[in-house]
Design a protein around this motif. Structure first.
Motif, PDB file in Angstrom:
ATOM      1  N   PRO A 111       0.853  -1.193   0.000  1.00  0.00           N
ATOM      2  CA  PRO A 111       0.000   0.000   0.000  1.00  0.00           C
ATOM      3  C   PRO A 111       0.888   1.242   0.000  1.00  0.00           C
ATOM      4  O   PRO A 111       1.701   1.430   0.918  1.00  0.00           O
ATOM      5  CB  PRO A 111      -0.782  -0.143   1.299  1.00  0.00           C
ATOM      6  CG  PRO A 111       0.132  -0.909   2.205  1.00  0.00           C
ATOM      7  CD  PRO A 111       0.929  -1.832   1.324  1.00  0.00           C
ATOM      8  N   VAL A 112       0.799   2.061  -1.007  1.00  0.00           N
ATOM      9  CA  VAL A 112       1.671   3.230  -1.124  1.00  0.00           C
ATOM     10  C   VAL A 112       0.838   4.489  -1.335  1.00  0.00           C
ATOM     11  O   VAL A 112      -0.275   4.439  -1.861  1.00  0.00           O
ATOM     12  CB  VAL A 112       2.681   3.074  -2.284  1.00  0.00           C
ATOM     13  CG1 VAL A 112       3.602   1.890  -2.044  1.00  0.00           C
ATOM     14  CG2 VAL A 112       1.968   2.932  -3.622  1.00  0.00           C
ATOM     15  N   LEU A 155       9.996   4.573  -4.328  1.00  0.00           N
ATOM     16  CA  LEU A 155      10.223   4.410  -2.894  1.00  0.00           C
ATOM     17  C   LEU A 155      11.634   4.869  -2.527  1.00  0.00           C
ATOM     18  O   LEU A 155      11.835   5.529  -1.493  1.00  0.00           O
ATOM     19  CB  LEU A 155      10.024   2.952  -2.488  1.00  0.00           C
ATOM     20  CG  LEU A 155       8.586   2.413  -2.560  1.00  0.00           C
ATOM     21  CD1 LEU A 155       8.570   0.911  -2.250  1.00  0.00           C
ATOM     22  CD2 LEU A 155       7.669   3.158  -1.588  1.00  0.00           C
ATOM     23  N   ALA A 156      12.606   4.540  -3.369  1.00  0.00           N
ATOM     24  CA  ALA A 156      13.986   4.926  -3.077  1.00  0.00           C
ATOM     25  C   ALA A 156      14.152   6.444  -3.091  1.00  0.00           C
ATOM     26  O   ALA A 156      14.920   7.008  -2.301  1.00  0.00           O
ATOM     27  CB  ALA A 156      14.935   4.283  -4.088  1.00  0.00           C
ATOM     28  N   ARG A 157      13.429   7.134  -3.962  1.00  0.00           N
ATOM     29  CA  ARG A 157      13.526   8.589  -4.048  1.00  0.00           C
ATOM     30  C   ARG A 157      12.629   9.301  -3.044  1.00  0.00           C
ATOM     31  O   ARG A 157      12.674  10.519  -2.918  1.00  0.00           O
ATOM     32  CB  ARG A 157      13.160   9.048  -5.466  1.00  0.00           C
ATOM     33  CG  ARG A 157      14.151   8.623  -6.544  1.00  0.00           C
ATOM     34  CD  ARG A 157      13.886   9.355  -7.853  1.00  0.00           C
ATOM     35  NE  ARG A 157      12.588   9.017  -8.405  1.00  0.00           N
ATOM     36  CZ  ARG A 157      12.393   8.110  -9.366  1.00  0.00           C
ATOM     37  NH1 ARG A 157      13.432   7.430  -9.858  1.00  0.00           N
ATOM     38  NH2 ARG A 157      11.189   7.871  -9.840  1.00  0.00           N
ATOM     39  N   GLY A 158      11.800   8.552  -2.343  1.00  0.00           N
ATOM     40  CA  GLY A 158      10.900   9.159  -1.372  1.00  0.00           C
ATOM     41  C   GLY A 158       9.670   9.798  -1.986  1.00  0.00           C
ATOM     42  O   GLY A 158       8.922  10.503  -1.304  1.00  0.00           O
ATOM     43  N   MET A 211      -1.394   7.955 -10.104  1.00  0.00           N
ATOM     44  CA  MET A 211      -2.391   8.698  -9.317  1.00  0.00           C
ATOM     45  C   MET A 211      -1.933   8.861  -7.872  1.00  0.00           C
ATOM     46  O   MET A 211      -2.147   9.904  -7.252  1.00  0.00           O
ATOM     47  CB  MET A 211      -3.734   7.979  -9.371  1.00  0.00           C
ATOM     48  CG  MET A 211      -4.317   7.887 -10.783  1.00  0.00           C
ATOM     49  SD  MET A 211      -4.730   9.502 -11.489  1.00  0.00           S
ATOM     50  CE  MET A 211      -6.335   9.767 -10.733  1.00  0.00           C
ATOM     51  N   ALA A 212      -1.273   7.818  -7.341  1.00  0.00           N
ATOM     52  CA  ALA A 212      -0.742   7.911  -5.979  1.00  0.00           C
ATOM     53  C   ALA A 212       0.338   8.982  -5.904  1.00  0.00           C
ATOM     54  O   ALA A 212       0.435   9.731  -4.917  1.00  0.00           O
ATOM     55  CB  ALA A 212      -0.196   6.559  -5.536  1.00  0.00           C
ATOM     56  N   LEU A 213       1.159   9.086  -6.934  1.00  0.00           N
ATOM     57  CA  LEU A 213       2.208  10.110  -6.968  1.00  0.00           C
ATOM     58  C   LEU A 213       1.622  11.520  -6.931  1.00  0.00           C
ATOM     59  O   LEU A 213       2.262  12.457  -6.438  1.00  0.00           O
ATOM     60  CB  LEU A 213       3.062   9.944  -8.224  1.00  0.00           C
ATOM     61  CG  LEU A 213       4.066   8.795  -8.209  1.00  0.00           C
ATOM     62  CD1 LEU A 213       4.601   8.527  -9.615  1.00  0.00           C
ATOM     63  CD2 LEU A 213       5.224   9.100  -7.254  1.00  0.00           C
ATOM     64  N   GLU A 214       0.409  11.667  -7.443  1.00  0.00           N
ATOM     65  CA  GLU A 214      -0.260  12.968  -7.423  1.00  0.00           C
ATOM     66  C   GLU A 214      -0.938  13.257  -6.091  1.00  0.00           C
ATOM     67  O   GLU A 214      -1.569  14.302  -5.918  1.00  0.00           O
ATOM     68  CB  GLU A 214      -1.299  13.032  -8.550  1.00  0.00           C
ATOM     69  CG  GLU A 214      -0.718  12.946  -9.950  1.00  0.00           C
ATOM     70  CD  GLU A 214       0.208  14.103 -10.275  1.00  0.00           C
ATOM     71  OE1 GLU A 214      -0.028  15.206  -9.739  1.00  0.00           O
ATOM     72  OE2 GLU A 214       1.174  13.907 -11.040  1.00  0.00           O
ATOM     73  N   GLY A 215      -0.834  12.317  -5.143  1.00  0.00           N
ATOM     74  CA  GLY A 215      -1.416  12.536  -3.825  1.00  0.00           C
ATOM     75  C   GLY A 215      -2.906  12.308  -3.748  1.00  0.00           C
ATOM     76  O   GLY A 215      -3.566  12.824  -2.845  1.00  0.00           O
ATOM     77  N   VAL A 232       5.650   6.446  -0.325  1.00  0.00           N
ATOM     78  CA  VAL A 232       6.007   5.764   0.919  1.00  0.00           C
ATOM     79  C   VAL A 232       5.008   4.639   1.154  1.00  0.00           C
ATOM     80  O   VAL A 232       3.861   4.700   0.719  1.00  0.00           O
ATOM     81  CB  VAL A 232       6.001   6.727   2.130  1.00  0.00           C
ATOM     82  CG1 VAL A 232       7.136   7.732   2.025  1.00  0.00           C
ATOM     83  CG2 VAL A 232       4.655   7.439   2.251  1.00  0.00           C
ATOM     84  N   VAL A 233       5.490   3.593   1.828  1.00  0.00           N
ATOM     85  CA  VAL A 233       4.602   2.502   2.217  1.00  0.00           C
ATOM     86  C   VAL A 233       3.793   2.966   3.421  1.00  0.00           C
ATOM     87  O   VAL A 233       4.362   3.409   4.425  1.00  0.00           O
ATOM     88  CB  VAL A 233       5.412   1.238   2.555  1.00  0.00           C
ATOM     89  CG1 VAL A 233       4.475   0.112   2.995  1.00  0.00           C
ATOM     90  CG2 VAL A 233       6.247   0.802   1.367  1.00  0.00           C
ATOM     91  N   CYS A 234       2.485   2.875   3.315  1.00  0.00           N
ATOM     92  CA  CYS A 234       1.630   3.445   4.364  1.00  0.00           C
ATOM     93  C   CYS A 234       0.915   2.373   5.168  1.00  0.00           C
ATOM     94  O   CYS A 234      -0.179   2.597   5.697  1.00  0.00           O
ATOM     95  CB  CYS A 234       0.629   4.422   3.754  1.00  0.00           C
ATOM     96  SG  CYS A 234      -0.347   3.757   2.398  1.00  0.00           S
ATOM     97  N   GLY A 235       1.525   1.188   5.292  1.00  0.00           N
ATOM     98  CA  GLY A 235       0.950   0.135   6.106  1.00  0.00           C
ATOM     99  C   GLY A 235       1.981  -0.926   6.405  1.00  0.00           C
ATOM    100  O   GLY A 235       2.906  -1.147   5.615  1.00  0.00           O
ATOM    101  N   GLY A 236       1.858  -1.583   7.541  1.00  0.00           N
ATOM    102  CA  GLY A 236       2.800  -2.620   7.940  1.00  0.00           C
ATOM    103  C   GLY A 236       2.597  -3.905   7.171  1.00  0.00           C
ATOM    104  O   GLY A 236       1.766  -3.992   6.251  1.00  0.00           O
TER     105      GLY A 236
END
Length: 301
Positions: free
Chosen positions: A175-176, A255-258, A236-240, A261-265
């Motif tokens: 989940p990102v 993910l490497a560039r930030g 779409m996730a990159l656009e927030g 982000v992963v938003c769940g364990g």
């Protein structure tokens, strides 16, 4: 059994067009003559290959399987003739691979590069498509190999003896979402409120896996966007705009560039298995060579 090669080409044209008139036009014969040639092929085989009661026409189960052989024979005959006429330029056979979009972008290039580093220099042609079309292509000889995530439901519909598969590796869906200036996820899966979901279209295998997880975890969400493509969800996730479950191999760079982000364990991760499928009726030398190498364990994902 007395078969004419032109009948095999006729049958391949009919399978491609699903129309006797269009196939006859493609083969430069009249429709009555074309229909007689298809019936001659069926008579020689003792099989009904075409369901003529449907529009567009459909292949019978026997027709679908025979199409693989017909295309292979026509292709191999053409291959021999091209070699005899010195038109191949030393390139040899091209292995055609149909792959799910996310695997075509996130897995295939590294996999092929690794095979080449291990000395297996096979020319490939990749077609990125949805899983349903890839399965159809494999069944009817439109590709030599299919690269897909393992789907138990789809696997039950494919004869493992005719369509064997090999395990290539494991990954997972994560989940990102986008992050704020401090690197904190914009959305919280553990919160009490509803979260905006970037979802897979109905019927998509990845979507079924995600939906099962959402039901198990009783997540409150509002669907704000749907598509069948993981990379579109990532954009779409990159656009927030929300949270998307995307294969890890598709978001490594972000993910490497930030940027994401992963938003769940781990409890929110969905395991995936990557498999390679072939049709046992196809006799291409490069496919057999690759399969033997993979079965030997010399190649690892």
């Amino acid at each position: 059994m007395n078969l004419e090669s032109k009948w095999l080409e006729d049958f391949s044209a009919l399978a491609a067009t699903r129309s006797f008139s269009q196939a006859a036009e493609r083969r430069f014969v009249t429709q009555p003559a074309f229909s007689r040639r298809i019936r001659s092929l069926e008579a020689a085989l003792g099989l009904t290959l075409v369901n003529r009661s449907r529009t567009p026409v459909e292949l019978t189960a026997a027709g679908q399987l025979f199409l693989v052989t017909a295309r292979t024979v026509v292709e191999q005959l053409g291959e021999v003739l091209r070699h005899l006429h010195h038109l191949e330029g030393g390139q040899g056979e091209v292995m055609q691979v149909a792959a799910a979009h996310s695997l075509a972008l996130g897995f295939f290039p590294r996999w092929i590069a690794q095979l080449r580093n291990e000395g297996l220099n096979i020319a490939t042609r990749l077609v990125a498509t949805n899983v349903g079309d890839a399965v159809h292509a494999l069944r009817e000889g439109g590709c030599d190999l299919m690269l897909a995530f393992y789907d138990p439901d789809a696997a039950m519909q494919m004869d493992a003896e005719i369509f064997p598969s090999l395990h290539l590796g494991n990954t997972e869906m994560l989940p990102v979402c986008a992050a704020d200036a401090d690197g904190t996820p914009l959305f919280d899966l553990e919160g009490e409120g509803s979260v905006p979901l970037l979802a897979y279209s109905a019927g998509a295998f990845l979507g079924r896996s995600v939906n099962l997880l959402l039901r198990q975890r009783a997540l409150r969400f509002t669907t704000v966007y749907e598509t069948a493509m993981a990379d579109s969800l990532k954009s779409m996730a990159l656009e927030g705009l929300g949270i998307a479950w995307v294969p890890r191999l598709s978001v490594r760079a972000e993910l490497a560039r930030g940027e994401l982000v992963v938003c769940g364990g781990p409890q929110w991760h969905v395991p995936l298995e990557i498999r390679l499928y072939r049709c046992a009726l196809v006799r291409k030398a490069n496919v057999r060579l690759l399969w033997r190498k993979l079965e030997s364990g010399a190649q690892t994902a």
